[in-house]
Write a protein that holds these residues in place. Structure first.
Motif, PDB file in Angstrom:
ATOM      1  N   HIS A   1     -46.609 132.031  76.353  1.00 54.49           N
ATOM      2  CA  HIS A   1     -47.667 131.967  75.339  1.00 54.49           C
ATOM      3  C   HIS A   1     -48.743 130.926  75.643  1.00 54.49           C
ATOM      4  O   HIS A   1     -49.756 130.879  74.940  1.00 54.49           O
ATOM      5  CB  HIS A   1     -47.056 131.685  73.963  1.00 54.49           C
ATOM      6  CG  HIS A   1     -46.066 132.733  73.537  1.00 54.49           C
ATOM      7  ND1 HIS A   1     -46.430 134.013  73.214  1.00 54.49           N
ATOM      8  CD2 HIS A   1     -44.699 132.679  73.421  1.00 54.49           C
ATOM      9  CE1 HIS A   1     -45.342 134.714  72.891  1.00 54.49           C
ATOM     10  NE2 HIS A   1     -44.282 133.931  73.011  1.00 54.49           N
ATOM     11  N   GLY A   2     -48.532 130.091  76.651  1.00 49.65           N
ATOM     12  CA  GLY A   2     -49.536 129.081  76.968  1.00 49.65           C
ATOM     13  C   GLY A   2     -50.758 129.678  77.655  1.00 49.65           C
ATOM     14  O   GLY A   2     -50.717 130.793  78.209  1.00 49.65           O
ATOM     15  N   GLU A   3     -51.861 128.933  77.631  1.00 48.74           N
ATOM     16  CA  GLU A   3     -53.078 129.393  78.297  1.00 48.74           C
ATOM     17  C   GLU A   3     -52.865 129.438  79.809  1.00 48.74           C
ATOM     18  O   GLU A   3     -52.256 128.540  80.393  1.00 48.74           O
ATOM     19  CB  GLU A   3     -54.243 128.466  77.955  1.00 48.74           C
ATOM     20  CG  GLU A   3     -54.658 128.525  76.498  1.00 48.74           C
ATOM     21  CD  GLU A   3     -55.853 127.627  76.211  1.00 48.74           C
ATOM     22  OE1 GLU A   3     -56.482 127.152  77.186  1.00 48.74           O
ATOM     23  OE2 GLU A   3     -56.151 127.392  75.024  1.00 48.74           O
ATOM     24  N   VAL A   4     -53.385 130.486  80.436  1.00 45.29           N
ATOM     25  CA  VAL A   4     -53.223 130.690  81.873  1.00 45.29           C
ATOM     26  C   VAL A   4     -53.881 129.534  82.631  1.00 45.29           C
ATOM     27  O   VAL A   4     -55.011 129.115  82.322  1.00 45.29           O
ATOM     28  CB  VAL A   4     -53.852 132.036  82.308  1.00 45.29           C
ATOM     29  CG1 VAL A   4     -53.736 132.210  83.817  1.00 45.29           C
ATOM     30  CG2 VAL A   4     -53.183 133.189  81.571  1.00 45.29           C
ATOM     31  N   GLY A   5     -53.144 129.002  83.616  1.00 47.67           N
ATOM     32  CA  GLY A   5     -53.684 127.922  84.436  1.00 47.67           C
ATOM     33  C   GLY A   5     -53.426 126.539  83.879  1.00 47.67           C
ATOM     34  O   GLY A   5     -53.716 125.548  84.553  1.00 47.67           O
TER      35      GLY A   5
ATOM     36  N   GLY B   1     -54.825 120.450  70.471  1.00 45.52           N
ATOM     37  CA  GLY B   1     -54.929 121.680  71.258  1.00 45.52           C
ATOM     38  C   GLY B   1     -53.633 122.114  71.898  1.00 45.52           C
ATOM     39  O   GLY B   1     -53.630 123.019  72.746  1.00 45.52           O
ATOM     40  N   GLN B   2     -52.520 121.487  71.528  1.00 42.48           N
ATOM     41  CA  GLN B   2     -51.219 121.805  72.123  1.00 42.48           C
ATOM     42  C   GLN B   2     -50.261 122.381  71.084  1.00 42.48           C
ATOM     43  O   GLN B   2     -50.168 121.867  69.962  1.00 42.48           O
ATOM     44  CB  GLN B   2     -50.588 120.542  72.723  1.00 42.48           C
ATOM     45  CG  GLN B   2     -51.370 119.922  73.870  1.00 42.48           C
ATOM     46  CD  GLN B   2     -51.194 120.706  75.167  1.00 42.48           C
ATOM     47  OE1 GLN B   2     -50.082 121.073  75.552  1.00 42.48           O
ATOM     48  NE2 GLN B   2     -52.320 120.978  75.842  1.00 42.48           N
TER      49      GLN B   2
ATOM     50  N   VAL C   1     -47.238 123.418  81.580  1.00 40.42           N
ATOM     51  CA  VAL C   1     -46.257 123.246  80.508  1.00 40.42           C
ATOM     52  C   VAL C   1     -45.729 121.825  80.633  1.00 40.42           C
ATOM     53  O   VAL C   1     -45.223 121.431  81.696  1.00 40.42           O
ATOM     54  CB  VAL C   1     -45.109 124.265  80.633  1.00 40.42           C
ATOM     55  CG1 VAL C   1     -44.018 123.958  79.601  1.00 40.42           C
ATOM     56  CG2 VAL C   1     -45.620 125.678  80.479  1.00 40.42           C
ATOM     57  N   ARG C   2     -45.865 121.023  79.562  1.00 40.17           N
ATOM     58  CA  ARG C   2     -45.508 119.617  79.621  1.00 40.17           C
ATOM     59  C   ARG C   2     -44.225 119.361  78.836  1.00 40.17           C
ATOM     60  O   ARG C   2     -44.002 119.945  77.779  1.00 40.17           O
ATOM     61  CB  ARG C   2     -46.636 118.755  79.059  1.00 40.17           C
ATOM     62  CG  ARG C   2     -47.934 118.830  79.875  1.00 40.17           C
ATOM     63  CD  ARG C   2     -48.952 117.812  79.360  1.00 40.17           C
ATOM     64  NE  ARG C   2     -50.122 117.726  80.213  1.00 40.17           N
ATOM     65  CZ  ARG C   2     -51.230 118.432  80.053  1.00 40.17           C
ATOM     66  NH1 ARG C   2     -51.312 119.280  79.034  1.00 40.17           N
ATOM     67  NH2 ARG C   2     -52.245 118.295  80.873  1.00 40.17           N
ATOM     68  N   VAL C   3     -43.413 118.443  79.399  1.00 33.42           N
ATOM     69  CA  VAL C   3     -42.147 118.073  78.761  1.00 33.42           C
ATOM     70  C   VAL C   3     -42.068 116.554  78.714  1.00 33.42           C
ATOM     71  O   VAL C   3     -42.462 115.863  79.670  1.00 33.42           O
ATOM     72  CB  VAL C   3     -40.938 118.643  79.527  1.00 33.42           C
ATOM     73  CG1 VAL C   3     -39.634 118.258  78.821  1.00 33.42           C
ATOM     74  CG2 VAL C   3     -41.049 120.153  79.672  1.00 33.42           C
TER      75      VAL C   3
ATOM     76  N   ALA D   1     -53.851 127.918  70.828  1.00 29.78           N
ATOM     77  CA  ALA D   1     -54.338 127.815  69.450  1.00 29.78           C
ATOM     78  C   ALA D   1     -53.160 127.655  68.500  1.00 29.78           C
ATOM     79  O   ALA D   1     -52.019 127.983  68.844  1.00 29.78           O
ATOM     80  CB  ALA D   1     -55.135 129.062  69.092  1.00 29.78           C
ATOM     81  N   PRO D   2     -53.412 127.127  67.308  1.00 30.55           N
ATOM     82  CA  PRO D   2     -52.314 126.998  66.324  1.00 30.55           C
ATOM     83  C   PRO D   2     -51.705 128.361  65.999  1.00 30.55           C
ATOM     84  O   PRO D   2     -52.397 129.387  65.982  1.00 30.55           O
ATOM     85  CB  PRO D   2     -53.009 126.397  65.096  1.00 30.55           C
ATOM     86  CG  PRO D   2     -54.283 125.821  65.603  1.00 30.55           C
ATOM     87  CD  PRO D   2     -54.694 126.640  66.779  1.00 30.55           C
TER      88      PRO D   2
END
Length: 719
Positions: free
Chosen positions: A627-631, A707-708, A634-636, A654-655
Motif C-alpha cells: 500500500h505504500g507509494e511506489v519508490g 505523510g506516513q 518502508v521504514r521500521v 495518504a490517511p
C-alpha cells in the motif's frame, strides 16, 4: 351549602368545579331526595318559578307547570340514582323554559333554563343539524371531517368562532380546524398546554359532553339548602357555574359566551368542538343537543377513519419490513441495505432522523450535528437485546444533554449486539414541530382575583412544560419495531449460520484436501528449479504454493480464534530487535526492489512466541509494501516506552479513510477483497495479527503522521 372559594393559578388544578355551590343566572334549579321531597334550590328559584320553596316540600305540592311535575314523577322512587336527562318545554310567568330533569348521586335535579327562541325556530335548527350529520358521515379524512364540522356547527348555532381541538398523548391540544367571523384573529394551528384543561375539567368533559356559558360577565347565583348538607354534585347539570379562572381566561380573549362539545372515543377525550361568541349568547337546549349528537357521530366516524389509517399504517410498515428483510437476505452489507430503506423506515415510524451502525461503520440520516451519531451509539447499553426507548432528556445520560439539542426521542433496535449493530430512530422535541402563531408578550395578567393566564400566555406555559420532550412512541410504532427487530435478528442469525457452515466446509477442504497436494506440487517445483530445464517455472510454482499455504494458514488461524481455542502462543524470552532484523532480511531477499530501512533499533527483550510475532511483523511489512507509494521506502523503528517495547512500521501514503479505519481489524473486509494492489489478500492479516498481539497482552494501533501511514506494535518488556 358552600358557595365559592378563592381560586388562583396555583389552586385551579384542584378546584372542585363539580361542586361550585352556584349556577349561572339564566335559569333556576331545584333538587330533591329520591323520594321527591325538596332538598335545596338556587336563590333565584322562588322569583323565576313563582314558587314558595321550603325544605321537605313534596315536588307535587310545588306550583310548577303540569309537564314539569309529570317529568319529576317519572324520576321519583326510581331505584337507579343515575338516570339520563329528559326535557320538556314549559312556560312560567309568560317566559319560555326548557325543563331538564336528571338523577345523579342520590338526588333528582330539575333545571329550568330560559329559552328566548320559539319552539318552531328550534325545530328548523334541528333540521339543519340533522342535515349536517349526514354530510359528516360522508367525510373520508379526519381533517375534512373537522373542517366540515366547525363550519356546520357555526351555521346552525350562530357562534362567531367555532374551533376543533385535537388532543395529543400528553393532553396538549392543537386547533386543527376553525370557522370564524372575518374580523377575528385566527387561532388555527396553535397549540395549548395540557394545563389549560385541568384533570377535574377533563373528567367533567367526559361525564357531561356539552357545556355552555351564556354570559362571561354573569353574577353567580348561590345554591341554598339545609346547613351542613352534602354539597350538590352538578357534574351533569347544564346551569352549573364555572371556575372563575376560566371566566377570566375567556374575558382576556374577548369572549362573551362559549360552548364546548366533547369528542369522546373509547372513553378518552379525543378532542373538543369549542364555540366562542364575542357577546352574550343563549343557544336553546334542543339545538345544543343536536350539536352533541353531531359530536357523537363525529366520534364514531373518526374512530372508523383512525382504524382504517391504523390498518394502512400497519400494512405499510409490514411492506417496508418485508422489503428490508428480502434485501438483507440477498446483500452482503446490512448498512447498504439500511441506506436504501432509511427513508421508508423513518416514514413508517414518524421519525425525523435515523442512525445505523455495524462493526464501527455509521449510516446517518437527518440533520444531526457532527459527532452526535457516535455519542448516541456510545450511550446505548452493550450487549443488549431489547428495544431502547427514550422520550425526553431525562432518559439520556446527563453529559449528553447539551450535545443532543433537539434530538431527544430515541427508539433503538439492537439487531447484532456482538458487532455493535444498531438501527436507531430519532425524534425531535415537540416545540420544533409547533407552528407558532406569534410569541406572547407576557404570560399572565392581573384580574380581580389576582394573576391569571392570558390566551397567548398559554404558549409559554406549554413551551416550559414540554421543553426537552419528544412526542411519545406510539404503540403501533413499537409493535412494528419489535417485529422488525425479530426479523433482523433472524436474518443475522441465518447469515451467521450460513457463513459458519461454509467456513466449516472450506476449512475441511483446506486442511485435508489441499495441504498434501500443495506439498507435492511445491516439491516438484523445487526439483524443476534445481534442474537445468525449467528453473523459472520451478520458482513460479514454489511462489504460488507458498502464497496458498499462507492463505490456508490464515483461514485456519481465524477458525481457531473464532472457535475460542486461541492461537496457542508459547512464551519465551525473545530479542525483539534481532527478530525484527531477521524478518526484514527475509523481506529484502524476497523483494529486492523494495527499500526496507531500519531507522532505529533499541535493544528490547520481550516474553513472546517468536514465530507468532514474526508472523505479525511479516504482515505489517507486507501491508506497507503493498500500500505504500511506489519508490518510497518502508521504514521500521524499534524503541522502548516505559514498560513497553514498540515496533513502528511506516510507509508513505495518504490517511486511511475513517470508514475504513472503523473496520481495519475486521476479517474479510470489503476493502481488502479484490484489492488491485493486493489481489491475493482476504482481509485476514490484520485481524489475525491483532489477535496474536492481544494474546501477548500487547496492542496494535494505526495512525497517520507527516505523510506516513504508521502501524505500531506495542509489547510488554520482559521483567
Amino acid at each position: 351549602m358552600e358557595h365559592g372559594r378563592p381560586v388562583d393559578l396555583l389552586s385551579c388544578a384542584d378546584e372542585p368545579i363539580h361542586l361550585p355551590g352556584s349556577i349561572q343566572p339564566h335559569g333556576a334549579v331545584l333538587f330533591f331526595t329520591p323520594g321527591g321531597t325538596l332538598e335545596g334550590w338556587s336563590a333565584n328559584a322562588p322569583a323565576l318559578l313563582f314558587i314558595e320553596a321550603q325544605l321537605g316540600t313534596p315536588y307535587a305540592a310545588l306550583a310548577l307547570p303540569s309537564a314539569a311535575l309529570e317529568l319529576l314523577g317519572e324520576f321519583t322512587g326510581q331505584q337507579d340514582d343515575d338516570i339520563a336527562p329528559s326535557v320538556v318545554p314549559v312556560s312560567i310567568g309568560g317566559a319560555d323554559y326548557d325543563c331538564i330533569v336528571h338523577a345523579a348521586y342520590g338526588r333528582i335535579i330539575a333545571e329550568f333554563e330560559r329559552r328566548d327562541v320559539a319552539s318552531s325556530e328550534v325545530a328548523l335548527f334541528a333540521v339543519k343539524a340533522h342535515g349536517s350529520i349526514d354530510r359528516l358521515r360522508r367525510q373520508k379524512t379526519i381533517d375534512g371531517l373537522l373542517a366540515s364540522a366547525v363550519q356546520q356547527v357555526r351555521e346552525f348555532t350562530g357562534f362567531d368562532r367555532v374551533m376543533a381541538y385535537r388532543f395529543r398523548a400528553d393532553d396538549s391540544g392543537d386547533v386543527v380546524a376553525e370557522s370564524r367571523r372575518d374580523d377575528l384573529t385566527p387561532y388555527l394551528g396553535q397549540r395549548y398546554p395540557a394545563s389549560d384543561i385541568p384533570v377535574q375539567a377533563r373528567r367533567l368533559y367526559l361525564l357531561n359532553t356539552l357545556r355552555i356559558i351564556v354570559d362571561t360577565g354573569y353574577g353567580a347565583v348561590p345554591m341554598l339548602g339545609e346547613p351542613g348538607a352534602t354539597p350538590l354534585d352538578m357534574s351533569h347539570a347544564v346551569l352549573r357555574s364555572v371556575s372563575p379562572v376560566h371566566i377570566e381566561y375567556l374575558k382576556n380573549m374577548g369572549v362573551g359566551a362559549s360552548m364546548s362539545v366533547s369528542i369522546v372515543i373509547n372513553g378518552r377525550l379525543w378532542g373538543l368542538i369549542a364555540c366562542h361568541h364575542m357577546s352574550p349568547k343563549l343557544v336553546p337546549y334542543a339545538i345544543r343537543m343536536s350539536a352533541d349528537v353531531l359530536a357523537q357521530v363525529m366520534a364514531s366516524t373518526i374512530h372508523s377513519i383512525e382504524a382504517r389509517q391504523q390498518s394502512e399504517l400497519v400494512e405499510r410498515s409490514s411492506s417496508t419490513r418485508t422489503a428490508l428483510i428480502e434485501d438483507l437476505l440477498l446483500d452482503e452489507e446490512p448498512l447498504d441495505v439500511l441506506k436504501r430503506h432509511a427513508q421508508a423506515l423513518m416514514d413508517s415510524s414518524a421519525a425525523q432522523g435515523l442512525v445505523a451502525s455495524q462493526y464501527g461503520k455509521l449510516l446517518v440520516r437527518g440533520d444531526l450535528p457532527p459527532g452526535l451519531a457516535e455519542a448516541v451509539i456510545a450511550s446505548l447499553p452493550e450487549g443488549g437485546h431489547d428495544l431502547v426507548l427514550r422520550e425526553s432528556l431525562d432518559g439520556w445520560p446527563s453529559h449528553l444533554h447539551a450535545q443532543l439539542g433537539k434530538w431527544v426521542g430515541l427508539l433503538a433496535l439492537p439487531f447484532e449486539p456482538a458487532a455493535g449493530g444498531w438501527v436507531i430512530l430519532l425524534r425531535v422535541e415537540q416545540i420544533e414541530q409547533v407552528a407558532w402563531a406569534g410569541r406572547p408578550e407576557k404570560t399572565t395578567a392581573t384580574g380581580p382575583l389576582g394573576p391569571r393566564l392570558t390566551p397567548r400566555g398559554s404558549f409559554d406555559a406549554w413551551y416550559e412544560t414540554v421543553r426537552g420532550r419528544a412526542i411519545g412512541w406510539e404503540q403501533t410504532v413499537l409493535a412494528n419495531a419489535r417485529l422488525t427487530l425479530a426479523e433482523l435478528v433472524r436474518v443475522m442469525n441465518s447469515r451467521r449460520a450460513q457463513t459458519e457452515a461454509t467456513r466449516a466446509q472450506l476449512l475441511a477442504m483446506l486442511g485435508h484436501d489441499l495441504r498434501d497436494p500443495l506439498h507435492s506440487i511445491n516439491m516438484a517445483g523445487m526439483v524443476l528449479e534445481k534442474g537445468n530445464s525449467q528453473p523459472t517455472l520451478g520458482r513460479r510454482i514454489q511462489s504460488s504454493t507458498n502464497r496458498m499455504q499462507k492463505m490456508i494458514g490464515q483461514v485456519l488461524d481465524m477458525s481457531r480464534i473464532d472457535g475460542g481455542i486461541g492461537l496457542g502462543v508459547a512464551l519465551d524470552a525473545v530479542d525483539l530487535s534481532a527478530l525484527v532484523e531477521d524478518v526484514m532480511d527475509e523481506a529484502r531477499l524476497a523483494y529486492p526492489d523494495i527499500a526496507f530501512e531500519l531507522e532505529c533499533s533499541t535493544p528490547a527483550t520481550v516474553s513472546a512466541d517468536s514465530g507468532r510475532i514474526a508472523q505479525v511483523l511479516s504482515n505489517l511489512l507486507s501491508n506497507a509494501r503493498h500500500h505504500g507509494e511506489v519508490g518510497k521506502p518502508v521504514r521500521v523503528c524499534v524503541s522502548t516506552s516505559g514498560v513497553d517495547a514498540v515496533v513502528e512500521v511506516s510507509n508513505a501514503g495518504a490517511p486511511i479513510a475513517p470508514e475504513v479505519v472503523a473496520t481495519l481489524f475486521n476479517p474479510f473486509k470489503r476493502t481488502s477483497l479484490h484489492n488491485p494492489r493486493n489481489r491475493t489478500g482476504m482481509g485476514l492479516g490484520l485481524y489475525i495479527a491483532q489477535q496474536i498481539v492481544r494474546e501477548h497482552q500487547g496492542e496494535l494501533v494505526y495512525r497517520h503522521a507527516d505523510g506516513q501511514v504508521v502501524f505500531a506494535l506495542r509489547l510488554p518488556l520482559r521483567a
